[in-house]
Design an enzyme around this catalytic site. Structure first.
Site, short mmCIF file in Angstrom:
data_model
loop_
_atom_site.label_atom_id
_atom_site.label_comp_id
_atom_site.label_asym_id
_atom_site.label_seq_id
_atom_site.Cartn_x
_atom_site.Cartn_y
_atom_site.Cartn_z
N GLU A 1 -2.14 -8.79 4.42
CA GLU A 1 -2.26 -9.20 5.82
C GLU A 1 -3.70 -9.29 6.30
O GLU A 1 -4.00 -9.85 7.33
CB GLU A 1 -1.48 -8.22 6.72
CG GLU A 1 -2.04 -6.80 6.82
CD GLU A 1 -1.63 -5.88 5.67
OE1 GLU A 1 -1.23 -6.40 4.62
OE2 GLU A 1 -1.73 -4.65 5.83
N GLY B 1 -1.97 -14.31 35.80
CA GLY B 1 -2.29 -14.20 34.38
C GLY B 1 -1.34 -15.01 33.51
O GLY B 1 -0.34 -15.54 34.00
N VAL B 2 -1.66 -15.06 32.23
CA VAL B 2 -0.89 -15.89 31.30
C VAL B 2 0.55 -15.38 31.14
O VAL B 2 1.50 -16.16 31.20
CB VAL B 2 -1.59 -15.90 29.91
CG1 VAL B 2 -0.78 -16.70 28.91
CG2 VAL B 2 -2.99 -16.46 30.04
N SER C 1 2.70 -13.38 32.92
CA SER C 1 3.70 -13.53 33.99
C SER C 1 3.98 -15.01 34.26
O SER C 1 5.11 -15.39 34.57
CB SER C 1 3.26 -12.81 35.27
OG SER C 1 2.09 -13.36 35.79
N HIS D 1 -3.69 -5.09 0.58
CA HIS D 1 -3.18 -5.52 1.89
C HIS D 1 -3.19 -7.06 2.01
O HIS D 1 -4.25 -7.64 2.20
CB HIS D 1 -4.03 -4.93 3.01
CG HIS D 1 -3.80 -3.47 3.20
ND1 HIS D 1 -2.85 -2.97 4.04
CD2 HIS D 1 -4.40 -2.40 2.62
CE1 HIS D 1 -2.86 -1.65 3.99
NE2 HIS D 1 -3.80 -1.28 3.15
N CYS E 1 0.83 -1.21 0.00
CA CYS E 1 0.00 0.00 0.00
C CYS E 1 0.87 1.26 0.00
O CYS E 1 1.48 1.57 -1.00
CB CYS E 1 -0.98 -0.04 1.17
SG CYS E 1 -2.26 1.21 1.00
#
Ligand code: XMP
Length: 509
Positions: free
Chosen positions: A169, A223-224, A226, A167, A79
């Site tokens: 992506e 949490g995931v 840490s 694009h 782009c």
């Protein structure tokens, strides 16, 4: 890192998506802002130029010096990147007469080798631009067109320079993945060897080399991020990793005990510190959301610092920082306007004077989960919903008391357990309950009551930046509401939040 791809960011909303798509091909990549082209380009086997909100014709258009890249390394302009390579190299970019936004189809593909190998004519692509490439740059040949865009893709002869107006992506570009694979694997000859297992192995080795016999302290949150950071560090340095898990009294019901047990079961050297009373004291009479966040942040630092001082001769602070936080803090436009006082990379203040080690610094959230699974971390733990650092404090609107925390913990537990029982938990990105600062009238038996109202919130999202409320089944909401009102004393009304973000946010404070 070997086999690395450099993505130069011109500020497009899609730049992170390019990185994710590249990594889905098991190829490592890094995003750097266009005005900070890395000094050492040796590790980079290919370069991708992102899109941009700018027009190349504007005076302040991003205009980095690519002389060390163009003609020297495989290069793909996307782009704005494609327009940039045209405009500054003898081509012409003009405002387009018609709107070129949304789905389009490639009507002709002139070269079925190389970039377009295996991509059929008529394939759908996603356009999003207001300028168009009227004339190709010097030495370029057209590769593909759409009905409206003659120069939808081109290549510069004698170089490995490619450019596409659409694009690749974006999901709507049907063969975007194939095109990126053609560019990176076939043209740039990059070996797709970057897997969770390879990441874990090389990271553990790097951590060993970096830390040696040093000691690391790390705050676990349940949490995931840490957790995965801790397991990687634990693999590298074992007992020299000192984990600290603080109970701020604002966690979910029973969470502190159960997660602490789980951490111990994983072989982590972890100390649980119950500082609930200290946090509640600091929050006394505080109603302002930012003031609550600041108080919690301050006490956390104090508690953590006290605990860290108990570990002798510690050198390092471990953190579970992930890539979106890193990109945010070095982005093209600088950190985006702070809406709430979180998202601060760096976390703890300087006075701790520790060197920082962040094993997940280059990973996206879903990659963290995959690495976690590779390391054998419990699926349930990896699949947990995000939970804000200040915990229930920002879901109790207004001031906080022990009683309110207890009520909200009960309500939240009924809601979350219900989601699990109904097999809805994994379909929801984040869920929780909010205790409102109002009372409403009700009737129980012959008595009129005047009790609390709670709101339930469940959202779908990929990164928390945007979110939509989840269409939970009425039967589930009905059962949950009944359970809450029957079982939690002091609550007589339940409402369900049907606001999307934006304009609302996920949390109520
Ligand atoms: P909002 O409410 O801004 O939330 O839409 C987006 C995501 O961020 C979480 N959140 C926080 N996390 N400290 C945190 O660690 C905070 O102060 C905080 N505020 C919001 C929120 O739970 C959601 O996942």
């Amino acid at each position: 890192m070997q086999n690395n791809v450099l993505i130069l960011d011109f500020g497009s909303q899609y730049t992170q998506l390019i990185a994710r798509r590249v990594r889905e091909l098991n190829i490592y990549c890094e995003i750097h802002p266009y005005h900070k082209v890395p000094e050492n380009l040796d590790p980079f086997k290919a370069v991708i130029l992102s899109g941009s909100p700018f027009s190349v014709r504007a005076e302040d258009a991003p205009h980095p010096d690519l002389s060390r890249i163009k003609g020297h390394k495989p290069l793909l302009g996307v782009c704005y990147g494609a327009q940039y390579l045209a405009h500054f190299h003898g081509g012409e970019v003009k405002p387009s007469d018609i709107r070129e936004y949304g789905r389009a189809n490639l009507t002709t593909i002139l070269d079925n080798d190389g970039l377009f190998a295996g991509i059929p004519e008529d394939t759908q692509v996603w356009m999003s631009h207001s300028d168009t490439i009227a004339e190709l740059p010097e030495g370029a040949v057209r590769l593909a067109s759409t009905n409206d865009v003659a120069n939808a893709a081109y290549r510069v002869e004698g170089e490995e320079t490619y450019a596409i107006q659409f694009h690749p992506e974006v999901y709507h570009t049907t063969h975007g993945r194939q095109l990126l694979e053609n560019f990176l694997v076939e043209i740039a000859k990059i070996e797709p060897s970057w897997t969770p297992a390879a990441f874990a192995e090389s990271t553990v080795q790097e951590l060993k080399d970096k830390i040696g016999d040093g000691k690391v302290v790390l705050g676990l949150s349940g949490g995931v991020d840490s957790t995965v950071a801790a397991v990687l560090l634990n693999r590298a340095i074992g007992e020299n990793l000192y984990c600290i898990f603080v109970n701020n009294g604002l966690l979910r019901k029973n969470e502190f005990q159960s997660v602490l047990e789980q951490y111990k079961g994983m072989g982590l050297n972890v100390k649980g510190v119950d500082a609930s009373a200290r946090f509640l004291k600091a929050l006394e009479g505080e109603s302002d959301p930012e003031a609550k966040r600041k108080a919690i942040g301050r006490v956390f630092i104090e508690v953590f610092d006290d605990e860290a001082h108990l570990v002798e001769n510690v050198d390092w602070l471990g953190q579970g920082t992930i890539y979106p936080d890193v990109i945010e803090s070095v982005s093209v436009n600088g950190p985006s306007v702070t809406i709430k006082s979180h998202h601060n990379v760096g976390g703890l203040p300087d006075f701790m004077k520790l060197k920082v080690v962040e094993p997940l610094r280059m990973l996206f959230k879903d990659e963290v989960r995959r690495v976690g699974a590779q390391l054998g971390i419990d699926k349930e733990l990896l699949g947990r919903h995000p939970f804000p650092g200040p915990g229930l404090a920002i879901r109790i609107l207004g001031d906080i008391t022990e009683e309110k925390v207890r009520i909200l913990q009960e309500v939240d537990a009924i809601f979350i357990d219900g989601l699990k029982k109904w097999d809805l938990y994994n379909k929801v990105w984040q869920a929780g309950a909010i205790l409102l600062p109002i009372q409403s009238v009700g009737v129980m038996g012959d008595e009129r009551t005047y009790e609390r109202v709670v709101a339930l919130r469940a959202v779908e999202s990929t990164d928390g930046m945007t979110a939509d409320w989840v269409n939970l089944p009425y039967e589930f909401l009905q059962e949950t509401s009944n359970h809450i009102i029957n079982r939690v004393k002091g609550v007589n009304r339940v409402v369900y939040d049907i606001s999307s973000k934006p304009p609302a946010t996920i949390e109520w404070e």
